[in-house]
Design a protein around this motif. Sequence first.
Motif, PDB file in Angstrom:
ATOM      1  N   GLU A 140       0.850  -1.184   0.000  1.00 21.93           N
ATOM      2  CA  GLU A 140       0.000   0.000   0.000  1.00 21.93           C
ATOM      3  C   GLU A 140       0.894   1.244   0.000  1.00 21.93           C
ATOM      4  O   GLU A 140       1.629   1.494   0.945  1.00 21.93           O
ATOM      5  CB  GLU A 140      -0.909   0.006   1.227  1.00 21.93           C
ATOM      6  CG  GLU A 140      -1.823  -1.208   1.335  1.00 21.93           C
ATOM      7  CD  GLU A 140      -2.804  -1.304   0.177  1.00 21.93           C
ATOM      8  OE1 GLU A 140      -3.072  -0.267  -0.475  1.00 21.93           O
ATOM      9  OE2 GLU A 140      -3.294  -2.414  -0.082  1.00 21.93           O
ATOM     10  N   GLU A 141       0.833   2.015  -1.069  1.00 19.96           N
ATOM     11  CA  GLU A 141       1.680   3.195  -1.219  1.00 19.96           C
ATOM     12  C   GLU A 141       0.994   4.404  -0.586  1.00 19.96           C
ATOM     13  O   GLU A 141      -0.024   4.882  -1.090  1.00 19.96           O
ATOM     14  CB  GLU A 141       1.965   3.441  -2.700  1.00 19.96           C
ATOM     15  CG  GLU A 141       3.068   4.455  -2.938  1.00 19.96           C
ATOM     16  CD  GLU A 141       3.413   4.585  -4.408  1.00 19.96           C
ATOM     17  OE1 GLU A 141       4.266   5.430  -4.732  1.00 19.96           O
ATOM     18  OE2 GLU A 141       2.812   3.857  -5.233  1.00 19.96           O
ATOM     19  N   VAL A 142       1.555   4.868   0.508  1.00 18.97           N
ATOM     20  CA  VAL A 142       0.973   5.987   1.253  1.00 18.97           C
ATOM     21  C   VAL A 142       2.024   7.087   1.393  1.00 18.97           C
ATOM     22  O   VAL A 142       3.165   6.817   1.783  1.00 18.97           O
ATOM     23  CB  VAL A 142       0.513   5.535   2.661  1.00 18.97           C
ATOM     24  CG1 VAL A 142      -0.108   6.707   3.418  1.00 18.97           C
ATOM     25  CG2 VAL A 142      -0.480   4.391   2.549  1.00 18.97           C
ATOM     26  N   ARG A 143       1.636   8.296   1.071  1.00 22.46           N
ATOM     27  CA  ARG A 143       2.549   9.419   1.181  1.00 22.46           C
ATOM     28  C   ARG A 143       2.430  10.132   2.521  1.00 22.46           C
ATOM     29  O   ARG A 143       3.409  10.452   3.171  1.00 22.46           O
ATOM     30  CB  ARG A 143       2.275  10.405   0.039  1.00 22.46           C
ATOM     31  CG  ARG A 143       3.182  11.629   0.054  1.00 22.46           C
ATOM     32  CD  ARG A 143       2.780  12.615  -1.021  1.00 22.46           C
ATOM     33  NE  ARG A 143       1.413  13.091  -0.820  1.00 22.46           N
ATOM     34  CZ  ARG A 143       0.878  14.083  -1.513  1.00 22.46           C
ATOM     35  NH1 ARG A 143       1.576  14.681  -2.456  1.00 22.46           N
ATOM     36  NH2 ARG A 143      -0.362  14.468  -1.280  1.00 22.46           N
ATOM     37  N   LEU A 144       1.183  10.366   2.949  1.00 25.19           N
ATOM     38  CA  LEU A 144       0.917  11.203   4.118  1.00 25.19           C
ATOM     39  C   LEU A 144      -0.209  10.590   4.940  1.00 25.19           C
ATOM     40  O   LEU A 144      -1.223  10.151   4.380  1.00 25.19           O
ATOM     41  CB  LEU A 144       0.512  12.601   3.642  1.00 25.19           C
ATOM     42  CG  LEU A 144       0.000  13.611   4.678  1.00 25.19           C
ATOM     43  CD1 LEU A 144       1.123  14.045   5.606  1.00 25.19           C
ATOM     44  CD2 LEU A 144      -0.601  14.831   3.984  1.00 25.19           C
TER      45      LEU A 144
END
Length: 257
Positions: free
Chosen positions: A79-83
């Motif tokens: 799961e690509e999460v930035r913030l």
Amino acid sequence: MWNRLGPVLDDAAVPFWRFDYTAIQDDGTEPIALALQDFIREKRTETGYDGPIDIVCHSIGTCIARYLFEVLDGDAREEEVRLLVGIGPPNNGSALAGLFNDPDRGPEVIRSLTGVFVPEGYDPAEDTIVQEFRPGSRTVAALRAAGTRDDIDYRILLAANLTGTPAFFPAFGGRTWELAPGGGWRATCAGDGIVPHTDSCLPGAGVRILPADPANLARHPEQYCHIMLPRNPEVVARVREYLTASAGPAVRTPPRR
């Protein structure tokens, strides 16, 4: 809860998805976290967006999101999460959840919160989430053991009763219950009525304590209590700031529907 934030994000041209776990809130942390994972994947398929996402959460919702990204997906990082923005999160477990279960103090506290934060006839023993987020629980221990992810920017928004105003959260005279260092309970102004700052601390996270101007507590003290924080204009403005200022040219935003 989010009806003040949604229009602000629309005005800022920030697309968003809203995950609601009301119907499964009694299932527990891991099932809800897995439902969030399914929701994100469904939305990615629906929109064709496969880039990083930002997550904005309130209270226990923050911990559920963290359970997904840190415990369930921590090593794989699929799961690509930035913030991740947490509004009043009990990252270290909830002192209030522990207090609810205190045989001596719990009944009095529950009476004070009936109709305000809990329903009539509330029994903490039947509340799965409350049981799972007592300090020292297995769920909280799993979060602590997993730790935060170095690829996620964590931001925490907290409220404090900087002026000691009773109307901030009348049920507790403007204060928040927390665990005392030597054991037991104590009341503090460093909290939002439900979640004390000691519950929220998260290593490496950026923290902002509101209101920026203590005079706001004289005008609208009730807007800074835990229940109202997602609709608080100052909180909404900060969330907008985080979501827009942190966006870089290489970051793709989900297409608008």
